[in-house]
Design a protein around this motif. Structure first.
Motif, PDB file in Angstrom:
ATOM      1  N   ARG A  96       5.161 -51.178  19.308  1.00 20.09           N
ATOM      2  CA  ARG A  96       5.072 -52.074  20.479  1.00 20.09           C
ATOM      3  C   ARG A  96       3.726 -53.236  20.438  1.00 20.09           C
ATOM      4  O   ARG A  96       4.134 -54.193  20.709  1.00 20.09           O
ATOM      5  CB  ARG A  96       5.087 -51.230  21.723  1.00 20.09           C
ATOM      6  CG  ARG A  96       6.410 -50.370  21.965  1.00 20.09           C
ATOM      7  CD  ARG A  96       6.130 -49.390  23.254  1.00 20.09           C
ATOM      8  NE  ARG A  96       7.371 -48.651  23.597  1.00 20.09           N
ATOM      9  CZ  ARG A  96       7.256 -47.697  24.440  1.00 20.09           C
ATOM     10  NH1 ARG A  96       6.359 -47.120  24.901  1.00 20.09           N
ATOM     11  NH2 ARG A  96       8.442 -47.149  24.526  1.00 20.09           N
ATOM     12  N   ARG A 106      13.884 -52.056  31.906  1.00 22.95           N
ATOM     13  CA  ARG A 106      14.601 -50.994  32.078  1.00 22.95           C
ATOM     14  C   ARG A 106      15.727 -50.887  33.470  1.00 22.95           C
ATOM     15  O   ARG A 106      14.960 -50.637  34.405  1.00 22.95           O
ATOM     16  CB  ARG A 106      13.808 -49.741  32.419  1.00 22.95           C
ATOM     17  CG  ARG A 106      12.627 -49.721  30.998  1.00 22.95           C
ATOM     18  CD  ARG A 106      11.841 -48.610  31.064  1.00 22.95           C
ATOM     19  NE  ARG A 106      11.433 -48.178  29.611  1.00 22.95           N
ATOM     20  CZ  ARG A 106      10.828 -47.195  29.408  1.00 22.95           C
ATOM     21  NH1 ARG A 106      10.511 -45.991  30.102  1.00 22.95           N
ATOM     22  NH2 ARG A 106      10.575 -46.609  27.941  1.00 22.95           N
ATOM     23  N   ARG A 134       8.479 -53.282  32.939  1.00 20.81           N
ATOM     24  CA  ARG A 134       7.166 -52.582  32.882  1.00 20.81           C
ATOM     25  C   ARG A 134       6.401 -53.409  31.803  1.00 20.81           C
ATOM     26  O   ARG A 134       6.930 -53.703  30.631  1.00 20.81           O
ATOM     27  CB  ARG A 134       7.592 -51.408  32.402  1.00 20.81           C
ATOM     28  CG  ARG A 134       6.341 -50.283  31.738  1.00 20.81           C
ATOM     29  CD  ARG A 134       6.971 -49.139  31.070  1.00 20.81           C
ATOM     30  NE  ARG A 134       5.815 -48.130  30.300  1.00 20.81           N
ATOM     31  CZ  ARG A 134       6.250 -47.353  29.350  1.00 20.81           C
ATOM     32  NH1 ARG A 134       7.339 -47.043  29.155  1.00 20.81           N
ATOM     33  NH2 ARG A 134       5.141 -46.755  28.930  1.00 20.81           N
ATOM     34  N   TYR A 141      -2.718 -47.240  28.516  1.00 16.60           N
ATOM     35  CA  TYR A 141      -2.240 -46.765  27.072  1.00 16.60           C
ATOM     36  C   TYR A 141      -2.845 -47.307  25.903  1.00 16.60           C
ATOM     37  O   TYR A 141      -2.966 -46.608  25.098  1.00 16.60           O
ATOM     38  CB  TYR A 141      -0.531 -47.278  26.986  1.00 16.60           C
ATOM     39  CG  TYR A 141       0.359 -46.476  27.571  1.00 16.60           C
ATOM     40  CD1 TYR A 141       0.362 -45.917  28.989  1.00 16.60           C
ATOM     41  CD2 TYR A 141       1.482 -45.949  26.784  1.00 16.60           C
ATOM     42  CE1 TYR A 141       1.271 -45.228  29.425  1.00 16.60           C
ATOM     43  CE2 TYR A 141       2.459 -45.154  27.186  1.00 16.60           C
ATOM     44  CZ  TYR A 141       2.651 -44.652  28.548  1.00 16.60           C
ATOM     45  OH  TYR A 141       3.484 -43.836  29.027  1.00 16.60           O
TER      46      TYR A 141
HETATM   47  C1  IPM Z   1       8.650 -44.133  27.070  1.00 16.89           C
HETATM   48  C2  IPM Z   1       8.049 -42.955  26.520  1.00 16.89           C
HETATM   49  C3  IPM Z   1       6.886 -43.336  25.651  1.00 16.89           C
HETATM   50  C4  IPM Z   1       5.969 -44.050  26.669  1.00 16.89           C
HETATM   51  C5  IPM Z   1       6.268 -42.417  24.794  1.00 16.89           C
HETATM   52  C6  IPM Z   1       7.258 -41.567  24.038  1.00 16.89           C
HETATM   53  C7  IPM Z   1       5.164 -42.879  23.964  1.00 16.89           C
HETATM   54  O1  IPM Z   1       7.728 -41.954  27.464  1.00 16.89           O
HETATM   55  O2  IPM Z   1       9.288 -45.159  26.586  1.00 16.89           O
HETATM   56  O3  IPM Z   1       8.785 -44.108  28.398  1.00 16.89           O
HETATM   57  O4  IPM Z   1       5.147 -43.430  27.256  1.00 16.89           O
HETATM   58  O5  IPM Z   1       5.874 -45.234  26.727  1.00 16.89           O
END
Ligand code: IPM
Ligand code: MG
Length: 362
Positions: A96, A106, A134, A141
């Protein structure tokens, strides 16, 4: 025009759901004259097993060249003990980040046939059509510094950093407003501005971007309230825009409104609409390899791929309509099975979808 697609089956149920996706691609190529060139590569635990890295250089190179990417899922309990850099999830996060796929769309859309499959009352969810936007390549993160350190007395301290630059907030806000403009023109920005400075900046910045979109009604909501409102009265929302971690949590919550997390697709787009498409449900190791997984989120992700990266909106509509058709015909995988419907496995559901799509063509 020829399109290069990369498929990344990944781990757990990933390979079996992506196999249904490949079936759909084959049908789109043979019967709808899409010129598709499909490559396959390793990501996540499968890549760690084969070559020691969750995102091998070869996979990244193919991903950069592809017009769009279809991913199954990554992760599994057998990888929990690995060093953080080797974790399957790190492969996905790095992909990503490397491709700058900052806008994660989403949708939580309830197919009317599944109103009874939701854990919420049918009247609360019927007609539900929400889109969560999102932010996907920033926030806690990816913020620095991060780590686990040992303090003088020997106690350990873990830390991450929640950070957003104005430019990151602006670009996700533009994506969200542009998306809202094509829907019901209502955007709710979710933050925690009563506590966090970063949210204060988020709110101010979204407010400023709103001036470019006078036709869209903007509201703000704190994330705790948003979580409550999503299960109390979800139909109040049209488009929600939020940061990386809040979006991760709220999108799982929104998924359950639609009957099953097995129904929800996603698109992760860069500034040029190149995208990574994946079901949001994850690798479900408990049912992997048993032909029980629901492939519909993957197939709906392909509809998004057609719409956003290949500019084939009519075909996207056709795939989504075909999903409605198989549900109408009573086909259900275990996660959405209710009395009186027909329980099928992953392969059979994939076949049913392809048949329904062909039938619509005739
Ligand atoms: C999502 C998943 C991922 C995230 C994980 C697998 C890293 O939970 O795509 O929602 O937290 O973004
Ligand atoms: Mg998640």
């Amino acid at each position: 025009m020829s399109h290069t697609l990369l498929v990344l089956p990944g781990d757990g149920i990933g390979p079996e759901i992506v196999r249904q996706g490949v079936k759909l691609f084959a049908c789109l190529a043979s019967e709808f004259r899409l010129d598709l060139h499909i490559e396959e590569a390793l990501l996540g635990g499968a890549a760690v097993d084969a070559c020691g890295s969750p995102l091998p250089a070869e996979t990244l190179a193919l991903a950069r060249e592809a017009d769009a990417i279809l991913l199954g899922a990554v992760g599994g309990p057998q990888y929990d003990g690995l060093a953080r850099e080797q974790r399957p999830e790190r492969g996905l996060l790095a992909l990503r980040a490397e491709l700058q796929l900052f806008a994660n769309l989403r949708p939580a859309l309830l197919f009317p046939q599944l109103a009874a499959a939701s854990t919420l009352k049918a009247e609360v969810v019927s007609g539900l059509d929400i889109l969560i936007v999102r932010e996907l390549t920033g926030g806690i993160y990816f913020g620095q510094p991060r780590g686990i350190e040992t303090l003088a007395g020997g106690e350990r301290r873990g830390f991450n950093t929640l950070v957003y630059r104005e430019s990151e907030i602006e670009r996700i806000a533009h994506s969200a407003f542009a998306t809202a403009q094509r829907r019901q023109r209502r955007l709710c920005s979710v933050d925690k501005a009563n506590v966090l400075e970063v949210s204060e900046l988020w709110r101010e910045t979204v407010q400023r971007v709103a001036e470019d979109y006078p036709g869209v009604e903007l509201t703000h909501m704190y994330v705790d309230n948003a979580a409550m409102q999503l299960v109390r009265a979800p139909k109040q929302f049209d488009v929600i825009v939020t940061g990386n971690m809040f979006g991760d949590i709220l999108s799982d919550c929104a998924a359950m409104l639609t009957g099953s997390i097995g129904m929800l697709p996603s698109a992760s787009l860069d500034a040029g609409n190149k995208g990574l498409y994946e079901p949001i449900h994850g690798s479900a190791p408990d049912i992997a390899g048993q032909d029980q997984a629901n492939p519909l989120a993957t197939l709906l992700s392909i509809a998004m791929l057609l719409r956003y990266s290949l500019d084939e909106g009519a075909l996207a509509d056709a795939v989504e309509t075909a999903v409605g058709d198989v549900l109408e015909a009573g086909y259900r995988t275990a996660d959405i099975h209710t009395p009186g419907t027909r329980l099928v496995g992953c392969e059979a559901m994939g076949d049913a979808l392809v048949d329904a799509l062909r039938a619509r063509r005739r």
